[in-house]
Design a protein around this motif. Structure first.
Motif, PDB file in Angstrom:
ATOM      1  N   UNK A 179       6.408  10.041  -1.671  1.00 36.17           N
ATOM      2  CA  UNK A 179       7.016  10.970  -2.744  1.00 36.17           C
ATOM      3  C   UNK A 179       8.461  10.383  -2.877  1.00 36.17           C
ATOM      4  N   UNK A 180       8.925  10.953  -3.827  1.00 38.70           N
ATOM      5  CA  UNK A 180      10.323  10.657  -4.366  1.00 38.70           C
ATOM      6  C   UNK A 180      11.077  11.763  -4.067  1.00 38.70           C
ATOM      7  N   UNK A 181      12.298  11.713  -3.346  1.00 37.96           N
ATOM      8  CA  UNK A 181      13.548  12.786  -2.929  1.00 37.96           C
ATOM      9  C   UNK A 181      14.535  11.991  -3.400  1.00 37.96           C
ATOM     10  N   UNK A 182      14.971  11.942  -4.843  1.00 41.48           N
ATOM     11  CA  UNK A 182      15.979  10.969  -5.166  1.00 41.48           C
ATOM     12  C   UNK A 182      15.900   9.496  -5.328  1.00 41.48           C
ATOM     13  N   UNK A 183      15.165   9.228  -4.033  1.00 36.36           N
ATOM     14  CA  UNK A 183      14.902   7.849  -3.450  1.00 36.36           C
ATOM     15  C   UNK A 183      13.600   7.811  -3.167  1.00 36.36           C
ATOM     16  N   UNK A 184      12.602   6.663  -2.988  1.00 39.38           N
ATOM     17  CA  UNK A 184      11.353   6.609  -2.654  1.00 39.38           C
ATOM     18  C   UNK A 184      11.331   6.673  -1.257  1.00 39.38           C
ATOM     19  N   UNK A 185      10.261   7.490  -0.631  1.00 33.50           N
ATOM     20  CA  UNK A 185      10.425   7.742   0.613  1.00 33.50           C
ATOM     21  C   UNK A 185       8.559   7.561   1.076  1.00 33.50           C
ATOM     22  N   UNK A 186       8.524   6.704   2.137  1.00 36.96           N
ATOM     23  CA  UNK A 186       7.092   6.744   2.621  1.00 36.96           C
ATOM     24  C   UNK A 186       7.054   7.592   4.104  1.00 36.96           C
ATOM     25  N   UNK A 192       2.517  -2.142  -2.349  1.00 34.36           N
ATOM     26  CA  UNK A 192       2.367  -0.732  -2.227  1.00 34.36           C
ATOM     27  C   UNK A 192       3.472  -0.002  -3.051  1.00 34.36           C
ATOM     28  N   UNK A 193       4.603  -0.457  -2.792  1.00 31.86           N
ATOM     29  CA  UNK A 193       6.036  -0.033  -3.311  1.00 31.86           C
ATOM     30  C   UNK A 193       6.794  -0.825  -4.000  1.00 31.86           C
ATOM     31  N   UNK A 194       6.579  -0.992  -5.407  1.00 31.28           N
ATOM     32  CA  UNK A 194       7.111  -2.024  -6.179  1.00 31.28           C
ATOM     33  C   UNK A 194       8.943  -1.888  -6.114  1.00 31.28           C
ATOM     34  N   UNK A 195       9.278  -0.685  -5.962  1.00 31.69           N
ATOM     35  CA  UNK A 195      10.613  -0.737  -5.881  1.00 31.69           C
ATOM     36  C   UNK A 195      11.370  -0.561  -4.518  1.00 31.69           C
ATOM     37  N   UNK A 196      10.280  -0.872  -3.638  1.00 32.23           N
ATOM     38  CA  UNK A 196      10.585  -0.844  -2.213  1.00 32.23           C
ATOM     39  C   UNK A 196      10.589   0.771  -1.692  1.00 32.23           C
TER      40      UNK A 196
END
Length: 281
Positions: free
Chosen positions: A144-151, A178-182
């Protein structure tokens, strides 16, 4: 010489620069982050926070990670810059609103603690319980994204050492398929039981290492645990650097409205010399 203020939120430490007169451009600030944040060789920090003018809010927060990249948002950093802005008179009231690349943030400064109302989190496309592996490490994760992407990885058992968390965190963070933007990687376990809180270790994108605390990581972990039915809407999140309390309210159109409360310690005023800014290796 450049004047910095050293602050930390639960051990997530920052150098804060007043750029309300816009004397520093993005390239300069990126270089400062890479030079000044080197530990042992310079001042040392997880990143640089910058206060700039805003046309719509009390001010604008910018975040430059230790590698020089500009990040969208940082929860612990947002608490620190809110207290900094109040103490420096950038915001005239302890209740304020400021811009970030991840959305507007409302903050209330209460002494050395700060409560943030973060931007709404869209959970309509929340990915829960996806499976993947790196090397011999198999894991299920939420994204999910909370301002920035998080796994968010709910651990079946803890790894044996910090070095192992660092190794696995880095490997997952680099999975661009899995995470193109990291992604920031949060390893989550229950604190005895889920109703007693979460224990979270975060490998941060941009810092490229474990940090003592991550505010948006704490929030992402709480959101994932709440949506998975593991916790209620108020979650105590224990990072190695301290406690973040996350409160979640249901918002419109499948969103959650998170509040993040935690410490913001004012450590020192520092004048960085030219030697601290010398070309880094």
């Amino acid at each position: 010489m450049i004047l910095c203020t050293k602050m930390n939120g639960n051990g997530n430490d920052f150098l804060i620069i007043d750029n309300m007169d816009l004397r520093y451009d993005k390239e300069t600030l990126s270089g400062y982050a890479q030079a000044l944040c080197r530990r042992r060789e310079s001042l040392g920090a997880d990143g640089i926070l910058v206060a700039e003018p805003s046309e719509v809010c009390d001010f604008k927060m910018r975040l430059f990670n230790r590698d020089g990249s500009e990040g969208e948002m940082c929860g612990n950093g947002a608490r620190c810059i809110a207290r900094y802005a109040f103490l420096k008179g950038i915001a005239n009231d302890p209740a304020m609103v400021f811009e970030t690349l991840g959305g507007s943030v409302e903050a209330v400064v209460k002494g050395s603690r700060v409560v943030l109302k973060l931007a709404p989190v869209d959970v309509s496309g929340l990915l829960l319980n996806a499976g993947a592996s790196v090397g011999d490490y198999d894991f299920s994760y939420a994204f999910l994204t909370v301002g920035v992407p998080h796994t968010v990885i709910f651990e079946k058992e803890k790894l044996e050492s910090e070095d192992r968390y660092r190794e696995i965190g880095r490997s997952i963070r680099m999975r661009t398929d899995l995470f193109p933007e990291g992604s920031n990687i949060n390893f989550v376990s229950q604190r005895g039981s889920f109703d007693k809180g979460l224990e979270v270790i975060t490998y941060e994108r941009g810092v490229e290492d474990l940090t003592l605390s991550c505010g948006t990581g704490s929030t992402a972990s709480a959101v994932a645990a709440f949506k998975a039915g593991l916790t209620g809407p108020v979650v105590d999140v224990y990072n190695p650097g301290g406690l973040n309390r996350v409160s979640l309210l249901e918002g419109p159109s499948e969103t959650l409205l998170p509040e993040l409360e935690g410490g913001a310690s004012y450590i020192a005023e520092i004048e960085a010399s030219e030697e601290a800014l010398e070309k880094y290796n």
